[in-house]
Design a protein around this motif. Structure first.
Motif, PDB file in Angstrom:
ATOM      1  N   ILE A 143       0.863  -1.176   0.000  1.00  0.00           N
ATOM      2  CA  ILE A 143       0.000   0.000   0.000  1.00  0.00           C
ATOM      3  C   ILE A 143       0.900   1.225   0.000  1.00  0.00           C
ATOM      4  CG2 ILE A 143      -1.928  -1.122   1.188  1.00  0.00           C
ATOM      5  CD1 ILE A 143      -0.947   0.241   3.785  1.00  0.00           C
ATOM      6  N   THR A 144       0.339   2.350  -0.359  1.00  0.00           N
ATOM      7  CA  THR A 144       1.058   3.620  -0.251  1.00  0.00           C
ATOM      8  C   THR A 144       0.321   4.475   0.764  1.00  0.00           C
ATOM      9  OG1 THR A 144       1.830   3.491  -2.529  1.00  0.00           O
ATOM     10  CG2 THR A 144       1.857   5.667  -1.505  1.00  0.00           C
ATOM     11  N   TYR A 145       1.083   4.993   1.737  1.00  0.00           N
ATOM     12  CA  TYR A 145       0.497   5.818   2.777  1.00  0.00           C
ATOM     13  C   TYR A 145       1.462   6.942   3.106  1.00  0.00           C
ATOM     14  CZ  TYR A 145      -1.243   7.319   7.328  1.00  0.00           C
ATOM     15  OH  TYR A 145      -1.695   8.078   8.369  1.00  0.00           O
ATOM     16  N   ASN A 146       0.972   8.163   3.143  1.00  0.00           N
ATOM     17  CA  ASN A 146       1.803   9.338   3.447  1.00  0.00           C
ATOM     18  C   ASN A 146       3.068   9.391   2.595  1.00  0.00           C
ATOM     19  OD1 ASN A 146       0.307  10.819   5.217  1.00  0.00           O
ATOM     20  ND2 ASN A 146       1.479  10.282   7.038  1.00  0.00           N
ATOM     21  N   GLY A 147       2.959   9.017   1.338  1.00  0.00           N
ATOM     22  CA  GLY A 147       4.084   9.111   0.411  1.00  0.00           C
ATOM     23  C   GLY A 147       5.068   7.957   0.477  1.00  0.00           C
ATOM     24  N   GLY A 148       4.818   6.970   1.337  1.00  0.00           N
ATOM     25  CA  GLY A 148       5.725   5.839   1.445  1.00  0.00           C
ATOM     26  C   GLY A 148       5.019   4.532   1.140  1.00  0.00           C
ATOM     27  N   ASP A 149       5.784   3.560   0.655  1.00  0.00           N
ATOM     28  CA  ASP A 149       5.231   2.243   0.394  1.00  0.00           C
ATOM     29  C   ASP A 149       5.394   1.363   1.628  1.00  0.00           C
ATOM     30  OD1 ASP A 149       4.556   2.954  -2.181  1.00  0.00           O
ATOM     31  OD2 ASP A 149       6.335   2.059  -3.088  1.00  0.00           O
ATOM     32  N   TYR A 150       4.371   0.594   1.930  1.00  0.00           N
ATOM     33  CA  TYR A 150       4.352  -0.341   3.048  1.00  0.00           C
ATOM     34  C   TYR A 150       4.039  -1.720   2.469  1.00  0.00           C
ATOM     35  CZ  TYR A 150       4.526   3.678   6.109  1.00  0.00           C
ATOM     36  OH  TYR A 150       4.935   4.825   6.750  1.00  0.00           O
ATOM     37  N   VAL A 151       4.955  -2.668   2.683  1.00  0.00           N
ATOM     38  CA  VAL A 151       4.934  -3.952   1.984  1.00  0.00           C
ATOM     39  C   VAL A 151       4.519  -5.081   2.927  1.00  0.00           C
ATOM     40  CG1 VAL A 151       6.393  -5.582   0.697  1.00  0.00           C
ATOM     41  CG2 VAL A 151       6.790  -3.127   0.479  1.00  0.00           C
ATOM     42  N   ILE A 152       3.808  -6.063   2.382  1.00  0.00           N
ATOM     43  CA  ILE A 152       3.524  -7.301   3.118  1.00  0.00           C
ATOM     44  C   ILE A 152       4.783  -8.159   3.030  1.00  0.00           C
ATOM     45  CG2 ILE A 152       2.127  -9.397   3.228  1.00  0.00           C
ATOM     46  CD1 ILE A 152      -0.167  -7.827   1.909  1.00  0.00           C
ATOM     47  N   ASN A 153       5.454  -8.376   4.167  1.00  0.00           N
ATOM     48  CA  ASN A 153       6.684  -9.162   4.205  1.00  0.00           C
ATOM     49  C   ASN A 153       6.495 -10.543   4.816  1.00  0.00           C
ATOM     50  OD1 ASN A 153       8.563  -7.345   3.003  1.00  0.00           O
ATOM     51  ND2 ASN A 153       8.474  -6.109   4.852  1.00  0.00           N
ATOM     52  N   GLN A 154       5.330 -10.792   5.383  1.00  0.00           N
ATOM     53  CA  GLN A 154       5.019 -12.120   5.917  1.00  0.00           C
ATOM     54  C   GLN A 154       3.562 -12.423   5.599  1.00  0.00           C
ATOM     55  OE1 GLN A 154       5.610 -12.080  10.207  1.00  0.00           O
ATOM     56  NE2 GLN A 154       5.722  -9.868  10.116  1.00  0.00           N
ATOM     57  N   ALA A 155       3.286 -13.692   5.442  1.00  0.00           N
ATOM     58  CA  ALA A 155       1.941 -14.095   5.024  1.00  0.00           C
ATOM     59  C   ALA A 155       0.885 -13.545   5.981  1.00  0.00           C
ATOM     60  CB  ALA A 155       1.854 -15.611   4.969  1.00  0.00           C
ATOM     61  N   PRO A 156      -0.170 -12.938   5.430  1.00  0.00           N
ATOM     62  CA  PRO A 156      -1.255 -12.435   6.277  1.00  0.00           C
ATOM     63  C   PRO A 156      -1.954 -13.584   7.000  1.00  0.00           C
ATOM     64  CG  PRO A 156      -1.403 -11.527   4.054  1.00  0.00           C
ATOM     65  CD  PRO A 156      -0.375 -12.613   4.015  1.00  0.00           C
ATOM     66  N   GLU A 157      -2.452 -13.289   8.196  1.00  0.00           N
ATOM     67  CA  GLU A 157      -3.250 -14.278   8.925  1.00  0.00           C
ATOM     68  C   GLU A 157      -4.647 -14.288   8.322  1.00  0.00           C
ATOM     69  OE1 GLU A 157      -3.181 -13.934  13.181  1.00  0.00           O
ATOM     70  OE2 GLU A 157      -1.056 -13.387  13.168  1.00  0.00           O
ATOM     71  N   HIS A 158      -5.166 -15.495   8.090  1.00  0.00           N
ATOM     72  CA  HIS A 158      -6.494 -15.653   7.496  1.00  0.00           C
ATOM     73  C   HIS A 158      -7.266 -16.690   8.298  1.00  0.00           C
ATOM     74  CE1 HIS A 158      -9.126 -17.839   4.463  1.00  0.00           C
ATOM     75  NE2 HIS A 158      -9.713 -16.681   4.639  1.00  0.00           N
ATOM     76  N   GLN A 159      -8.487 -16.352   8.626  1.00  0.00           N
ATOM     77  CA  GLN A 159      -9.347 -17.268   9.369  1.00  0.00           C
ATOM     78  C   GLN A 159     -10.732 -17.243   8.729  1.00  0.00           C
ATOM     79  OE1 GLN A 159     -10.000 -16.066  13.429  1.00  0.00           O
ATOM     80  NE2 GLN A 159     -11.050 -17.939  13.967  1.00  0.00           N
ATOM     81  N   LYS A 160     -11.250 -18.423   8.397  1.00  0.00           N
ATOM     82  CA  LYS A 160     -12.604 -18.506   7.856  1.00  0.00           C
ATOM     83  C   LYS A 160     -13.573 -18.546   9.035  1.00  0.00           C
ATOM     84  CE  LYS A 160     -15.468 -21.078   4.650  1.00  0.00           C
ATOM     85  NZ  LYS A 160     -15.519 -22.184   3.690  1.00  0.00           N
ATOM     86  N   ILE A 161     -14.401 -17.512   9.144  1.00  0.00           N
ATOM     87  CA  ILE A 161     -15.347 -17.386  10.254  1.00  0.00           C
ATOM     88  C   ILE A 161     -16.590 -18.238   9.989  1.00  0.00           C
ATOM     89  CG2 ILE A 161     -16.771 -15.791  11.606  1.00  0.00           C
ATOM     90  CD1 ILE A 161     -13.732 -15.390  11.965  1.00  0.00           C
ATOM     91  N   ASN A 162     -17.145 -18.102   8.784  1.00  0.00           N
ATOM     92  CA  ASN A 162     -18.291 -18.906   8.357  1.00  0.00           C
ATOM     93  C   ASN A 162     -18.280 -18.958   6.831  1.00  0.00           C
ATOM     94  OD1 ASN A 162     -19.605 -16.501   7.420  1.00  0.00           O
ATOM     95  ND2 ASN A 162     -20.383 -16.150   9.499  1.00  0.00           N
ATOM     96  N   LEU A 163     -19.350 -19.416   6.213  1.00  0.00           N
ATOM     97  CA  LEU A 163     -19.363 -19.579   4.757  1.00  0.00           C
ATOM     98  C   LEU A 163     -19.109 -18.284   3.993  1.00  0.00           C
ATOM     99  CD1 LEU A 163     -22.303 -22.114   4.279  1.00  0.00           C
ATOM    100  CD2 LEU A 163     -19.849 -22.527   4.000  1.00  0.00           C
ATOM    101  N   SER A 164     -19.483 -17.158   4.576  1.00  0.00           N
ATOM    102  CA  SER A 164     -19.374 -15.900   3.826  1.00  0.00           C
ATOM    103  C   SER A 164     -18.508 -14.841   4.507  1.00  0.00           C
ATOM    104  CB  SER A 164     -20.770 -15.328   3.565  1.00  0.00           C
ATOM    105  OG  SER A 164     -21.397 -15.020   4.795  1.00  0.00           O
TER     106      SER A 164
END
Length: 157
Positions: free
Chosen positions: A57-78
Motif C-alpha cells: 500500500i502507499t500511505y503518506n508518500g511511502g510504500d508499506y509492503v507485506i513481508n510475511q503471510a497475512p493471517e487468514h481465518q474462515k469465520i463462516n461460509l461468507s
C-alpha cells in the motif's frame, strides 16, 4: 481530506490493484524514529482475498509492503477474517545480510560515511534507489566487526 481506505497493489508491469481495505479502528499505524514503521489492519471480507508477500500500500508518500503471510481465518461460509502487516521501507534493511568481499563475517575499518556507503552498496542489490542522504562528516576511522548481521543491525552497531 482523510483516507478512508487503503488500496493493496501488486508490483509488476503494470501494477495491479488487489483489493481495497476500509480503514476503521482496527487499522493502526505504528511509527517510531529508528523503530517501528508499519500499518496493521484487521478486517473481515465476504470473499477470499489473494493477498501475497510483496503486495503493498502507499500511505503518506511511502510504500508499506507485506513481508510475511497475512493471517487468514474462515469465520463462516461468507466471512473471512484477515490480519495484515504492511511494513515500511526500513524493514527491507532486515532482509539483506551485510556482505563485504563475499563475506558475512568480517571486520571493516572506515569512517561512518564509508560504512554507510557499504550498507547502501548492499541495499542497491535489492533496490537501486537506495542512496546516502545527509550524513555528518566524521573523519575518525573506526573498526566495525560484523557476523552475519542484517544491514539494519549494522546501522545500529
Amino acid at each position: 481530506m482523510s483516507v478512508t481506505s487503503l488500496t493493496v497493489l501488486r508490483p509488476g508491469d503494470p501494477v495491479t490493484e488487489v483489493t481495497a481495505i476500509e480503514i476503521d479502528e482496527n487499522t493502526i499505524y505504528f511509527g517510531e524514529l529508528m523503530g517501528a514503521d508499519k500499518i496493521v489492519s484487521a478486517f473481515n471480507s465476504h470473499e477470499v482475498l489473494d493477498l501475497r508477500i510483496g503486495d503493498y500500500i502507499t500511505y503518506n508518500g511511502g510504500d508499506y509492503v507485506i513481508n510475511q503471510a497475512p493471517e487468514h481465518q474462515k469465520i463462516n461460509l461468507s466471512t473471512h477474517r484477515y490480519e495484515v502487516e504492511f511494513e515500511g521501507e526500513q524493514y527491507s534493511l532486515y532482509r539483506k545480510i551485510l556482505i563485504d568481499e563475499d563475506r558475512t563475517r568480517f571486520s571493516y575499518a572506515g569512517t561512518p560515511l564509508e560504512l554507510i556507503g557499504l550498507i547502501i552498496d548492499n541495499m542497491q542489490e535489492q533496490d537501486v534507489s537506495w542512496a546516502v542522504g545527509n550524513v555528518a562528516l566524521i573523519d575518525d576511522v573506526e573498526v566495525f566487526t560484523f557476523s552475519e548481521v542484517s544491514c539494519r543491525v549494522a546501522l545500529t552497531q
